[in-house]
Design an enzyme around this catalytic site. Structure first.
Site, PDB file in Angstrom:
ATOM      1  N   GLY A 260      26.727  40.752  37.225  1.00 39.44           N
ATOM      2  CA  GLY A 260      26.636  39.450  36.945  1.00 39.44           C
ATOM      3  C   GLY A 260      25.235  39.077  35.790  1.00 39.44           C
ATOM      4  O   GLY A 260      25.241  40.018  34.916  1.00 39.44           O
ATOM      5  N   GLU A 261      24.483  38.298  36.134  1.00 37.83           N
ATOM      6  CA  GLU A 261      23.410  37.930  34.987  1.00 37.83           C
ATOM      7  C   GLU A 261      22.150  38.108  35.887  1.00 37.83           C
ATOM      8  O   GLU A 261      21.764  37.687  36.854  1.00 37.83           O
ATOM      9  CB  GLU A 261      23.501  36.728  34.526  1.00 37.83           C
ATOM     10  N   SER A 262      21.433  39.448  35.661  1.00 39.91           N
ATOM     11  CA  SER A 262      20.423  39.843  36.274  1.00 39.91           C
ATOM     12  C   SER A 262      19.136  38.772  36.340  1.00 39.91           C
ATOM     13  O   SER A 262      18.587  38.640  37.522  1.00 39.91           O
ATOM     14  CB  SER A 262      19.861  40.968  35.878  1.00 39.91           C
TER      15      SER A 262
ATOM     16  N   CYS B 297      25.799  47.505  37.284  1.00 41.01           N
ATOM     17  CA  CYS B 297      25.343  46.679  36.155  1.00 41.01           C
ATOM     18  C   CYS B 297      24.261  45.847  36.223  1.00 41.01           C
ATOM     19  O   CYS B 297      23.165  46.396  36.392  1.00 41.01           O
ATOM     20  CB  CYS B 297      26.863  45.658  35.744  1.00 41.01           C
TER      21      CYS B 297
ATOM     22  N   ARG C  62      18.615  45.722  29.364  1.00 39.97           N
ATOM     23  CA  ARG C  62      19.590  44.975  29.647  1.00 39.97           C
ATOM     24  C   ARG C  62      20.925  45.299  29.057  1.00 39.97           C
ATOM     25  O   ARG C  62      22.045  45.372  29.502  1.00 39.97           O
ATOM     26  CB  ARG C  62      18.994  43.393  30.039  1.00 39.97           C
TER      27      ARG C  62
ATOM     28  N   ILE D 131      30.762  46.390  30.624  1.00 39.13           N
ATOM     29  CA  ILE D 131      30.806  44.935  30.269  1.00 39.13           C
ATOM     30  C   ILE D 131      29.377  44.335  30.084  1.00 39.13           C
ATOM     31  O   ILE D 131      28.704  44.231  30.933  1.00 39.13           O
ATOM     32  CB  ILE D 131      31.566  44.017  31.345  1.00 39.13           C
ATOM     33  N   ARG D 132      28.891  44.338  28.611  1.00 38.95           N
ATOM     34  CA  ARG D 132      27.535  43.853  28.499  1.00 38.95           C
ATOM     35  C   ARG D 132      26.206  44.676  29.347  1.00 38.95           C
ATOM     36  O   ARG D 132      25.689  44.152  30.079  1.00 38.95           O
ATOM     37  CB  ARG D 132      27.301  42.468  28.595  1.00 38.95           C
TER      38      ARG D 132
ATOM     39  N   HIS E 211      31.318  49.201  35.871  1.00 35.10           N
ATOM     40  CA  HIS E 211      32.025  48.328  37.294  1.00 35.10           C
ATOM     41  C   HIS E 211      33.212  49.172  37.623  1.00 35.10           C
ATOM     42  O   HIS E 211      34.212  48.709  37.556  1.00 35.10           O
ATOM     43  CB  HIS E 211      32.564  47.280  36.285  1.00 35.10           C
TER      44      HIS E 211
ATOM     45  N   GLU F  69      34.388  48.835  40.629  1.00 36.79           N
ATOM     46  CA  GLU F  69      35.199  47.775  41.483  1.00 36.79           C
ATOM     47  C   GLU F  69      36.265  47.070  40.696  1.00 36.79           C
ATOM     48  O   GLU F  69      37.040  46.583  41.614  1.00 36.79           O
ATOM     49  CB  GLU F  69      34.083  46.921  42.042  1.00 36.79           C
TER      50      GLU F  69
END
Length: 203
Positions: A51-53, A83, A112, A141-142, A178, A180
């Site tokens: 997600g966004e940490s 991630c 990050r 992903i990023r 990822h 998952e």
């Protein structure tokens, strides 16, 4: 439907927690979303999703979860971060936004958005002996990168240029990628083994 396996929480404040819940349930775990301290108290392992940490950090504090999470990690709860979850578990975040905090536990330094905006997402095959002989197809992903692995942690996987993208330390696991979303469940299976071992030791 609840599984017969261990009760594993997925931090469900933000990010792709639904995908982790689905994988864990498919492996027989009793997987449940965690948003409150009481829900954290009821699980035998925890996944912190991508997600966004920085948002996850703010929400964990707003929901009163940050300190209980730190206490659970320090107390030996098995936790797997993917991630953004890896960033949350890192002791040192090299490029966090102002005021950003991590939960800590993994003796690593992470960056990050390490692969840069030019290459936000990519896929590659990784050699990860800890989870099996067959290479694992990994989706980034990023993604963050582990720039330093301290003496307490162990690198489990590297990309071709040698940078570390999976780490382990006791009951803690972290991956930059990822698993998952690829259908390869070996990392989740590896994590569930840690959860079951911890449950047996506590019995």
């Amino acid at each position: 439907m609840a599984g017969n396996g261990p009760r594993v929480g997925v931090l469900a404040l933000q990010g792709d927690f639904r995908e982790h819940l689905a994988v864990l349930r498919g492996l027989g775990a009793d997987a449940v979303p965690v948003r409150r301290p009481a829900e954290l108290d009821a699980v035998e392992g925890l996944v912190i999703p991508g997600g966004e940490s920085s948002v996850m950090d703010k929400l964990s504090r707003a929901f009163g979860l940050a300190e209980p999470l730190r206490d659970a990690i320090a107390g030996g709860l098995p936790v797997y971060g993917t991630c953004a979850g890896l960033i949350m578990l890192a002791d040192r975040v090299l490029d966090g936004i102002a005021g950003q905090q991590s939960l800590g536990g993994l003796d690593v330094s992470v960056r990050r958005n390490a692969f840069g905006s030019q290459v936000d997402s990519f896929e590659t095959d990784l050699e990860i002996p800890a989870v099996g002989a067959e290479p694992m197809h990994a989706v980034f992903i990023r993604a963050p990168i582990v720039e330093e692995v301290g003496p307490s942690a162990t690198a489990l996987a590297r990309v071709d240029d040698g940078r570390v993208v999976a780490v382990e330390q006791g009951n803690l696991l972290g991956t930059s990628f990822h698993p998952e979303i690829t259908g390869d469940t070996r990392f989740h299976e590896y994590f569930l083994t840690k959860v079951r071992d911890a449950v047996q030791k506590a019995a």
